[in-house]
Design an enzyme around this catalytic site. Structure first.
Site, PDB file in Angstrom:
ATOM      1  N   HIS A  82       0.185   3.584   2.183  1.00  0.00           N
ATOM      2  CA  HIS A  82      -0.107   1.988   1.016  1.00  0.00           C
ATOM      3  C   HIS A  82       0.971   1.449   1.128  1.00  0.00           C
ATOM      4  CE1 HIS A  82      -2.381   0.742  -2.195  1.00  0.00           C
ATOM      5  NE2 HIS A  82      -1.293   0.122  -2.543  1.00  0.00           N
ATOM      6  N   ASP A 161      -8.585   0.590 -12.654  1.00  0.00           N
ATOM      7  CA  ASP A 161      -7.603  -0.089 -11.843  1.00  0.00           C
ATOM      8  C   ASP A 161      -8.336  -1.424 -11.336  1.00  0.00           C
ATOM      9  OD1 ASP A 161      -5.054  -0.747 -10.516  1.00  0.00           O
ATOM     10  OD2 ASP A 161      -6.401  -0.607  -8.584  1.00  0.00           O
ATOM     11  N   ARG A 168      -4.379  -8.150 -14.816  1.00  0.00           N
ATOM     12  CA  ARG A 168      -3.077  -8.518 -14.643  1.00  0.00           C
ATOM     13  C   ARG A 168      -2.814  -9.698 -13.880  1.00  0.00           C
ATOM     14  NH1 ARG A 168      -1.724  -3.219 -11.623  1.00  0.00           N
ATOM     15  NH2 ARG A 168       0.467  -4.272 -11.765  1.00  0.00           N
ATOM     16  N   SER A 183      -1.088   1.820 -10.762  1.00  0.00           N
ATOM     17  CA  SER A 183      -2.373   1.434 -10.066  1.00  0.00           C
ATOM     18  C   SER A 183      -2.282   1.907  -8.524  1.00  0.00           C
ATOM     19  CB  SER A 183      -2.048   0.015  -9.967  1.00  0.00           C
ATOM     20  OG  SER A 183      -2.803  -0.594  -8.901  1.00  0.00           O
ATOM     21  N   LYS A 187      -4.989   5.346  -7.072  1.00  0.00           N
ATOM     22  CA  LYS A 187      -5.930   5.067  -6.112  1.00  0.00           C
ATOM     23  C   LYS A 187      -5.445   6.153  -5.057  1.00  0.00           C
ATOM     24  CE  LYS A 187      -4.801   0.720  -6.011  1.00  0.00           C
ATOM     25  NZ  LYS A 187      -4.819  -0.771  -6.131  1.00  0.00           N
TER      26      LYS A 187
HETATM   27  N1  URA Z   1      -0.584  -2.817  -5.204  1.00  0.00           N
HETATM   28  C1  URA Z   1      -1.481  -2.314  -5.942  1.00  0.00           C
HETATM   29  O1  URA Z   1      -2.255  -1.445  -5.341  1.00  0.00           O
HETATM   30  N2  URA Z   1      -1.391  -2.222  -7.271  1.00  0.00           N
HETATM   31  C2  URA Z   1      -0.280  -2.919  -7.864  1.00  0.00           C
HETATM   32  O2  URA Z   1      -0.437  -2.869  -9.007  1.00  0.00           O
HETATM   33  C3  URA Z   1       0.620  -3.733  -7.045  1.00  0.00           C
HETATM   34  C4  URA Z   1       0.303  -3.474  -5.900  1.00  0.00           C
END
Ligand code: URA
Length: 425
Positions: A82, A161, A168, A183, A187
């Site tokens: 990620h 999220d 946000r 966040s 995931k």
């Molecule tokens: N990437 C994400 O998945 N979440 C965030 O809050 C910031 C970057």
């Protein structure tokens, strides 16, 4: 419990209990806590922060807000990756098939771009026919069959999220460490892989502007991963300039193909091979860097990428289709020396404004629009040399092109930068 009391407790610097955090997230997802209270809560976190225990509870409450994938039917150590976001970040397009071509299964859910940052899904969707919506059982079967799948985040995963990120985004509460950590990690945990490599970007074009902040975020996420039994490594990477040469969906696919043919710039090629080495190690394979580079040059990653595109309904030949735009602007250097700065945020926004990205979620993308840099930081350049080509279907006024050139700093001293700044594990 009442949301207002929890907001006040956080606003006044208190520490929320596990039960309070679980209540807040569950009721937010159920629609009982409205957006305006959740945005006040997010802003209270900006000012008062969260302890590691609170961040972990928030992460796990978010995981519990949706389904969790069970990848146990796929044999081997599944490794996920990620990025916290960047400009010109086409890493997944190359890294995922490269790692999969060594036999480490990659079952990846990716996201879309927003603002100046791009998203892997948009790049993949610039390939004719590529389907990002795949049913869970087909996703798992595809990884079993060809070792790789890259799909969109399922609607059923981490519902909290989806709601919270959208909120946000419009309440200036994205760049808050516990919120980013929860966040990202919620995931990754819900997506079911055994090991996770995090690419934590730092610099002008990233959420984290300083190395200290990037390090703190990395440590938080690595700890979160380890606490739930997922081996996690964070690689802090430089987002002071766009990554590689291309910004823009189709241009980035073309650059990825070039790299997978072994014909890319050596800096980004080396960078991706180093990331592959880390991911392969997480997947149980110790491979020398030279061997990874040779493997890439021999076309194994490109073959795997073609298999991925075909498996997800894409037209393989379309991977190689050049961009076609009404206008191509050439930007040339005004002086001689070395490129010393290419601010990622400026160029990311520029690309967004010509249609390569979205200012708001509902914006339509122009897949072929974008920027192709001929020179990057550290390269020598002479006055009049090509700096970049801008591909656009919108006419760009000359003063914008002049401003583009002025954002490239040329100095007498050669500046050298590294892509990987630190590894946290
Ligand atoms: N990437 C994400 O998945 N979440 C965030 O809050 C910031 C970057």
């Amino acid at each position: 419990m009442r949301a207002v009391d929890l907001i006040q407790k956080k606003r006044d610097g208190g520490e929320l209990t596990t039960a309070e955090i679980q209540w807040l997230i569950a009721n937010y997802v159920a629609g009982a806590v409205p957006d305006y209270q959740m945005s006040a809560f997010a802003m209270a976190i900006f000012f008062k922060g969260m302890t590691m225990r609170e961040t972990r509870d928030l992460t796990m409450a978010m995981v519990a807000s949706g389904d969790q994938l069970d990848l146990s039917a796929i044999s081997g150590i599944k490794v996920d990756k990620h990025s916290t976001g960047g400009v010109g970040d086409k890493v997944t397009l190359i890294l995922a098939p490269l790692v999969a071509s060594f036999g480490v299964p990659v079952a990846k859910m990716s996201g879309r771009g927003l603002g100046h940052t791009g998203g892997t899904l948009d790049k993949l969707e610039s390939i004719k026919g590529y389907q990002i919506e795949v049913a869970e059982e087909d996703f798992i079967q595809q990884v079993k069959d060809i070792g790789i799948a890259v799909i969109g985040q399922s609607e059923q995963i981490v519902k909290a999220d989806k709601l919270l990120y959208a909120l946000r985004d419009v309440t200036a509460t994205v760049d808050i460490m516990p919120l980013i950590a929860s966040s990202v990690m919620s995931k990754k945990i819900a997506a079911g892989s055994d090991a996770i490599m995090l690419d934590v970007t730092v610099g002008d074009g990233a959420f984290m502007k300083t190395l200290d902040d990037a390090e703190e975020l990395s440590r938080t996420m690595v700890n979160l991963g380890k606490e739930v039994g997922r081996q996690t490594v964070a690689v802090i990477t430089n987002m002071g300039q766009p990554l590689g040469q291309a910004i823009g969906n189709r241009l980035e696919v073309l650059e990825a193909v070039q790299i997978m043919k072994g014909e890319g710039r050596s800096d980004i090629t080396d960078f991706i091979c180093q990331l592959a080495q880390i991911m392969l190690k997480l997947g149980g394979q110790e491979v020398e860097l030279e061997k990874i580079k040779n493997h890439l040059t021999q076309g194994h990653a490109l073959k795997k990428f073609e298999d991925l595109v075909a498996a997800q309904g894409g037209e393989v030949q379309d991977i190689y289709r050049p961009v076609q735009t009404d206008f191509i602007y050439e930007v040339r250097a005004e002086s001689s020396g070395y490129i010393s700065s290419l601010p990622a945020l400026y160029f990311g926004r520029f690309a967004m404004e010509i249609g390569a990205g979205r200012a708001v979620k509902t914006d339509r993308l122009d897949y072929d629009a974008g920027i192709m840099f001929d020179k990057k930081v550290g390269d020598a350049i002479s006055a009049g040399d090509l700096l970049a080509k801008i591909y656009s279907n919108r006419k760009i006024p000359q003063k914008k092109i002049t401003e583009f050139a002025k954002n490239v700093t040329i100095s007498n001293e050669k500046v050298s930068i590294s892509e990987i700044l630190k590894i946290i594990n």
